[in-house]
Design a protein around this motif. Sequence first.
Motif, PDB file in Angstrom:
ATOM      1  N   GLY A 162      -0.719   4.833   3.482  1.00  0.00           N
ATOM      2  CA  GLY A 162      -1.260   4.485   2.171  1.00  0.00           C
ATOM      3  C   GLY A 162      -2.618   3.825   2.272  1.00  0.00           C
ATOM      4  N   VAL A 163      -2.802   2.981   3.292  1.00  0.00           N
ATOM      5  CA  VAL A 163      -4.086   2.289   3.472  1.00  0.00           C
ATOM      6  C   VAL A 163      -5.210   3.282   3.720  1.00  0.00           C
ATOM      7  CG1 VAL A 163      -5.376   0.765   5.010  1.00  0.00           C
ATOM      8  CG2 VAL A 163      -3.089   0.120   4.260  1.00  0.00           C
TER       9      VAL A 163
ATOM     10  N   ASN B 146       0.306   3.672  -2.784  1.00  0.00           N
ATOM     11  CA  ASN B 146      -0.852   4.564  -2.742  1.00  0.00           C
ATOM     12  C   ASN B 146      -0.556   5.870  -2.031  1.00  0.00           C
ATOM     13  OD1 ASN B 146      -2.401   2.528  -3.969  1.00  0.00           O
ATOM     14  ND2 ASN B 146      -2.935   1.629  -1.993  1.00  0.00           N
TER      15      ASN B 146
ATOM     16  N   HIS C 131      -5.111   6.430   3.029  1.00  0.00           N
ATOM     17  CA  HIS C 131      -5.001   7.523   2.061  1.00  0.00           C
ATOM     18  C   HIS C 131      -4.677   8.859   2.752  1.00  0.00           C
ATOM     19  CE1 HIS C 131      -6.415   4.908  -1.149  1.00  0.00           C
ATOM     20  NE2 HIS C 131      -7.401   4.522  -0.347  1.00  0.00           N
TER      21      HIS C 131
ATOM     22  N   HIS D 199       0.805  -1.221   0.000  1.00  0.00           N
ATOM     23  CA  HIS D 199       0.000   0.000   0.000  1.00  0.00           C
ATOM     24  C   HIS D 199       0.842   1.277   0.000  1.00  0.00           C
ATOM     25  CE1 HIS D 199      -3.209  -2.820   1.216  1.00  0.00           C
ATOM     26  NE2 HIS D 199      -4.007  -1.939   0.667  1.00  0.00           N
TER      27      HIS D 199
ATOM     28  N   GLY E 236       3.003   2.347   5.017  1.00  0.00           N
ATOM     29  CA  GLY E 236       1.937   1.531   4.464  1.00  0.00           C
ATOM     30  C   GLY E 236       0.585   1.874   5.068  1.00  0.00           C
TER      31      GLY E 236
END
Length: 817
Positions: A263-264, A28, A266, A25, A260
């Motif tokens: 990213g998860v 992202n 956002h 992730h 991460g």
Amino acid sequence: MSRLLQYRMLILLILTGITVGFGFHIKNLTRDAGVSSLLAEDHPDYLYWKEMETVFGATDQIVVGISSQETIYTRDNLKLIHELTTFFEDLDEIDPDDVTSLTNIDDMQGVEDELVIEPLISSEEIDILNAAQLQDIRARVRTNPLFHGKLVSANERSAVIIAGTPTEVSMQDQQIAALKAKVIAKINELKARYPQATIALSGTPMLKAYISEYMQKDMRQLFPLTVIVVMLLLFFLLRSVYGMLMPILVTLFSIVWTLGLKGVVHSPLTIVETVIPIMLIAIGCADGVHIMNEFFGFLRKGYSKIDALTAAMRILTLPVILTSVTTALGFISLLSAPGVSIRNMGLYLAFGVMVAMVFSLWFIPVLTSFYRSTKIRTGQQRLKASASQASTFHGIAEKIGLMTVKHRVLIVSAALSLLLLSFLGMLHVQVESDEVRYFKPQNPFRQATEYIQNALGGITSLDIILEGQEPDIIKQPRILKAIQNLQQFCEQQELASYSLSLADLLKRINYTLHNNDPDFDRLPEEVETVIYSTYETRDGQDLLVEKTEQVSGFEQVAQFLLLYEMGGGDMTDEYVDNNYQRTRITVRLRDMSSQRLTRLLAQLTPYIDAHFPDDVNVRYSNHYIRFVMQDLIIKSQIYSLLTVLVAILLLMSLIFRSFVAGFITSMPVFIAVLLNFAVMWLTGIALNIGTSILGAVGMGVGIDYAIHYFSRFRLLFGQAQTYDEAIIQAVAETARPILSNAVAVGLGFLVLFFSEYQVLANVGWITALSMFTTALSSLIVLPALLSLLKPSGKKVTHNNAVTPGEQYAAICSETSL
């Protein structure tokens, strides 16, 4: 430990699997270089700023300064301006109506009581302009206060192009990066074809784009450098490649989990959060170092691999938990800060520290259980050399402890003097949220921005918004005159370069309709006497006679605006809404300094209260957000310092079951952390969004040193030594691990000195200094306080019913980093 090792393969698979999941992730993860990351989305000033953008147009502006050695009024220079203006107008990301320059601006002329509005420079004729036409353009600009000193510099050697960029574009990392690439490519092309001109690119959208670019650059360059520096230091301390790798792996895993997680959910990476990986590398390896050091120590004593591992974890599990919790507590204190970016940073750093703790307690023992330990027992010469060095260091530290006890009054007095100096620093340190100053002085973007600020008035504006209680109130002459007077007051202040409003446009219309008569270079009065010519029949003859008529200024303003709109003018949209109930004064600022903006607002507020009509409400927008940010920075620093101090004080009191002990262990670190403000004051470093985290970091990490020392002192005092002897021996036995840890963490932070950002460079060296001062304070001020106050009247003996503090003291007695 046996249960842990029994399921070691399962634990490795679970930890590795979760790490891979978080790592997936990271792709992202986005970046946010805008001020919105520093404010809550529901903050009233932020919402108002967004609302005003929908009413008056984009406030984020790309600003391009074009200059020439002699004059801007040459055919090639105007062709350059025209080509770049057309380029901006054709971009999908920019509304053509928000692009303003010398070659697309409209001028007005009065013809038979009508306004004729036409381009100042015809695009069809720009390629064939002759000397006479160029002189005419120069003359028209010189005599038009809407252009001279605004679109063209006073010395007529520079001109500006302004392209408003919607915040939905400038706040999106990928969009603004793509826009920046297009603009720079076009400018490089024009530089090759127009070598006679100098082109400087700036503006808040480009500022965000460069911040985002440098964030990536710092991540790519500083993170590996930090890893290398810490690896070399750990190898020097542990003398083992394996011992070096374990703490590094722990920090790398914690970084993957932390980024991460962002990213998860956002959560974009802001400029402040750029340092998260570097901070985790510097801080997160400490527990792993202690574990590996103890493990190797037991191996050298002849323990088997599993026994050495079991013994190391038995004595270090509790301190790993306690030091991790206190460090995380320092970061969690940032949750009390008003700024979203700072709160997020505190939350994710605390998460990363706790992840590092989990990996230190589970991953290191599990992986180390596979370690082959045959070589460790053969290094007798190295062990003897290490013991000799430790003995020498122990002797020096013991002498320092003796001097500390002997001169305790002097040391405590000096500490109190430093505390006073720190308070003076807190009162005098400047608070600054100017993002241009985040860059180092030699940075090309900063230099281009400073050029535009000096030559062309600046790259941003303070918008003064006037809101009336009824429609058409802005057309009233009394309101317009109040606006004009307010503009004149603003332009007398040092920060304002110029201002523009509906009043300026109406003055120009009045002047133009009266054949450029200087007597009419003004706003209409409440009642105007209008002189007009008409024919009257007298004695059978039609005679042209002059008559006068009294008309209201309100009606004349309405007539001016009608004539302007009928002539094709569209500048009113920039300054007034459709109902003429809300208008904007744009005050161009010479720089983005929030300190100078604070002084300007302090001057404006009493003036507005004393001179402005009561039926009009006055608010601020645009660059006012920086003022709001400055207030948030101050509150953030105060909240985080108070929160972390109280939280750590309570935690220390709980650990040692004594409020006095908690107070004594906390205060030396607090004094050392507050010293940062004195350092910033004396070196002229401002308190900003980066340096505002120094207090929480210093307290969160520095308190570990005080815990190590005080725990060792309690244990030694419980071993039948005298009170002062326990103080001295505690200094001798903890100086090496405390100073080693401070050096490791400090060097990790010092890598930030090489950041592209001046603000992060300052964070790096001040934090490194803070690690050193908190370590020294724990080894000098804390022992002096203990010797002076003597808070512990009973000796602590180690038995089966020990407190957490006493267990920690026993653990620390085995630590020999």
